[in-house]
Write an enzyme that holds these catalytic residues in place. Structure first.
Site, PDB file in Angstrom:
ATOM      1  N   SER A  29      66.110 -12.697  94.037  1.00  0.00           N
ATOM      2  CA  SER A  29      64.971 -12.151  94.779  1.00  0.00           C
ATOM      3  C   SER A  29      64.532 -10.814  94.207  1.00  0.00           C
ATOM      4  O   SER A  29      65.365  -9.994  93.797  1.00  0.00           O
ATOM      5  CB  SER A  29      65.350 -11.965  96.256  1.00  0.00           C
ATOM      6  N   TYR A  49      69.582  -8.772 103.282  1.00  0.00           N
ATOM      7  CA  TYR A  49      69.160  -9.902 102.444  1.00  0.00           C
ATOM      8  C   TYR A  49      69.136  -9.476 100.980  1.00  0.00           C
ATOM      9  O   TYR A  49      69.704 -10.154 100.109  1.00  0.00           O
ATOM     10  CB  TYR A  49      67.781 -10.394 102.880  1.00  0.00           C
ATOM     11  N   LYS A  61      58.897 -21.229 108.354  1.00  0.00           N
ATOM     12  CA  LYS A  61      59.490 -19.912 108.143  1.00  0.00           C
ATOM     13  C   LYS A  61      59.066 -18.881 109.191  1.00  0.00           C
ATOM     14  O   LYS A  61      59.633 -17.788 109.243  1.00  0.00           O
ATOM     15  CB  LYS A  61      59.142 -19.398 106.739  1.00  0.00           C
TER      16      LYS A  61
END
Length: 316
Positions: free
Chosen positions: A116, A140, A178
């Site tokens: 990411s 995250y 999501k």
């Protein structure tokens, strides 16, 4: 066989669909279908088998033989940047990823996984695949960052392919489940259809209203990068996956408005809780990806939104 984890999710389901278009259906799709709404992403897919991720992980940890596995494409993760249960995030995003890596290394199976761009934090040091640029600001991001560090330490010089793809701001079909973590393209199109107004954050960090810039990348382009690496098992490393050409939130909203033929923009106050923890600018440095040999173009926001929203988002 190709194993796709997170195969009912956003990017994963698009990868499976692209494999189907190639005539490949010897696929083990792994996911967590506690949120059954994700079935919309997989109802039309052709696969050999489905397995819940915890059952799959148990088999991985017991050195189960799945047959002739060509690659694991690991898209499964807790993708909520607002999740602060660090133990949970590290179990799902770090421990799970490590187990799959070790399984693949022991069997010389290609391992392509989702990293990411969040590892770059606020981007103060740039967006290059280098430790000097990396400073995660939430759990995250830290889980993705720490697994990249593990790969750098344990997969350097590996006999088989290991590839991490640092996705930037991905949008496109298959993200409806999501919720708040869906893209601005999704939210703007839904807002305009329901109220006629796209709501953007007012200016912050020296940016004018709606002029914050992100590297918005169409999911189909991310899929193409995954499949290119699948086709080139000699290529390995950690690579950015974005367009390299950031555009503003205003650009995104205007593209949605143009595609729908209706709507207007309204600016809302920037939330206090996001100040100091918000990426006002992201831009993928593509030098390493291009040097590896990937030379396909990436869609602009205008091109991507036309392909996405024009096809029926936000319900796609």
């Amino acid at each position: 066989m190709i194993i796709v984890t997170g195969g009912a999710g956003f990017i994963g389901s698009n990868i499976v669909r692209a494999l189907n278009r190639r005539g490949i259906d010897d696929i083990l799709l792994v996911d967590n279908l506690e949120n059954g709404r994700k079935v919309a992403n997989i109802a039309d897919l052709r696969i050999a088998d489905y397995m819940e991720y915890d059952q799959f992980l148990d088999k991985i940890n017991s050195n189960h033989v799945f047959g002739d596995v060509r690659a694991i494409i690991h898209e499964g993760a807790c993708s909520a940047t607002t999740e602060w249960n660090g133990r949970y995030v590290m179990q799902i995003n770090y421990d799970y990823s490590k187990a799959l890596l070790q399984w693949c290394l022991a069997r010389s199976v290609s391992y392509i996984y989702a990293s990411s761009a969040s590892v770059y934090g606020l981007g103060e040091h740039g967006f290059r695949e280098d430790l000097a640029c990396e400073l995660p600001i939430n759990m995250y991001a830290y889980s993705k960052f720490q697994f990249d560090q593990y790969v750098r330490r344990h997969a350097a010089g590996a006999a088989s392919q290991v590839v991490g793809l640092r996705y930037f701001n991905v949008y496109g079909p298959g993200e409806a489940h999501k919720g708040s973590m869906a893209s601005t393209a999704f939210h703007f199109s839904r807002q305009i259809r329901e109220t006629g107004v796209a709501r953007l954050f007012a200016g912050v960090d020296g940016y004018a209203d709606g002029e914050q810039q992100r590297d918005f990348v169409y999911v189909g382009d991310c899929v193409d990068v995954n499949l290119w690496f699948l086709d080139h098992p000699e290529r390995r490393g950690i690579f950015n996956c974005g367009t390299g050409k950031p555009q503003t939130f205003n650009d995104m909203a205007r593209a949605v408005i143009a595609t729908l033929g209706q709507g207007r923009i309204e600016y809302i106050p920037f939330p206090d809780h996001l100040k100091g923890a918000y990426q006002s600018y992201t831009c993928a440095d593509l030098a390493k990806l291009r040097a590896a040999g990937y030379d396909a173009p990436f869609k602009t926001v205008e091109e991507g939104v036309k392909a996405y929203v024009g096809a029926g988002a936000p319900n796609a």
